[in-house]
Design a protein around this motif. Structure first.
Motif, PDB file in Angstrom:
ATOM      1  N   VAL B  19       0.849  -1.185   0.000  1.00 33.49           N
ATOM      2  CA  VAL B  19       0.000   0.000   0.000  1.00 33.49           C
ATOM      3  C   VAL B  19       0.887   1.237   0.000  1.00 33.49           C
ATOM      4  N   THR B  20       0.446   2.288  -0.698  1.00 33.06           N
ATOM      5  CA  THR B  20       1.232   3.515  -0.792  1.00 33.06           C
ATOM      6  C   THR B  20       0.501   4.661  -0.122  1.00 33.06           C
ATOM      7  N   LEU B  21       1.229   5.361   0.748  1.00 34.36           N
ATOM      8  CA  LEU B  21       0.706   6.525   1.446  1.00 34.36           C
ATOM      9  C   LEU B  21       1.260   7.780   0.766  1.00 34.36           C
ATOM     10  N   SER B  22       0.373   8.732   0.558  1.00 33.89           N
ATOM     11  CA  SER B  22       0.745   9.945  -0.150  1.00 33.89           C
ATOM     12  C   SER B  22       1.153  11.048   0.810  1.00 33.89           C
ATOM     13  N   CYS B  23       2.152  11.844   0.420  1.00 34.24           N
ATOM     14  CA  CYS B  23       2.560  13.028   1.172  1.00 34.24           C
ATOM     15  C   CYS B  23       2.964  14.113   0.174  1.00 34.24           C
TER      16      CYS B  23
END
Lengths: 111, 115
Positions: B19-23
């Protein structure tokens, strides 16, 4: 680990009282910062004190730094219920470009 | 508005999935950081980046990966190799090493839960 330690882990006071929390760290620093975190939120920067400073004020906040003891304290005067939060110290070490956060003090101010 | 944003706020993932978390930040900051926070704990550094196309491992990088293709973006991928990924993830940015300010600006965080 460079991670600092805050003391106490938890603190409960009446509104209007002063709150003092302490931070100890392990290696030489450029500066030390204090942050506040409301439950489930991001951290907010409160105050920064440089290694050549001994005391700093910002509103109701007073921070001291003792580099010989590798410790800092944060004093919140005339506390308010809205000050209820967790408070973290963070050290900006002289080697590298990392910030190391302490374990935090959970402050509860009772109205 | 200037600031740093993270998305999503809540994320649920099945075991074995990446899973990829955005910032994203529009503060024109050079340095960006990813931290993990477990209940009642302090922040632990996962990865940090001082400049575009460069990043370094923090204290707990195993099972995570990052990229820094643009100055304003620093996504974090939590891979299936991370054994205990359920945590609160915080992204931060700072003007950079040469600025001397030292202050970090934090996003609102992403709470990841592995089902």
């Amino acid at each position: 680990s460079q991670q600092g330690e805050e003391d106490p882990q938890a603190l409960s006071i009446q509104e209007g009282e002063n709150a003092t929390m302490n931070c100890s760290y392990k290696t030489s620093i450029n500066n030390l910062q204090w942050y506040r975190q409301n439950s489930g939120r991001g951290l907010v920067h409160l105050i920064l004190i440089r290694s050549n400073e001994r005391e700093k004020h910002s509103g109701r906040l007073r921070v001291t730094l003792d580099t010989s003891k590798k410790s800092s304290s944060l004093l919140i005067t005339a506390s308010r219920a809205a000050d209820t939060a967790s408070y973290f110290c963070a050290t900006d070490v002289r080697t590298g470009n990392q910030f190391y956060f302490g374990t935090g003090t959970s402050l509860t101010v009772i109205p | 508005d200037g600031g740093i944003t993270q998305s999503p706020k809540y994320l649920f993932r099945k075991e074995g999935q990446n899973v990829t978390l955005s910032c994203e930040q529009n503060l024109n900051h050079d340095a960006m950081y990813w931290y993990r926070q477990d209940p009642g704990q302090g922040l632990r550094l996962i990865y940090y980046s001082q400049i575009v196309n460069d990043f370094q491992k923090g204290d707990i990088a195993e099972g995570y990966s990052v990229s820094r293709e643009k100055k304003e973006s620093f996504p974090l991928t939590v891979t299936s190799a991370q054994k205990n990924p359920t945590a609160f993830y915080l992204c931060a940015s700072a003007p950079g090493w040469t600025s001397g300010r030292g202050e970090q600006f934090f996003g609102p965080g992403t709470r990841l839960t592995v089902l």
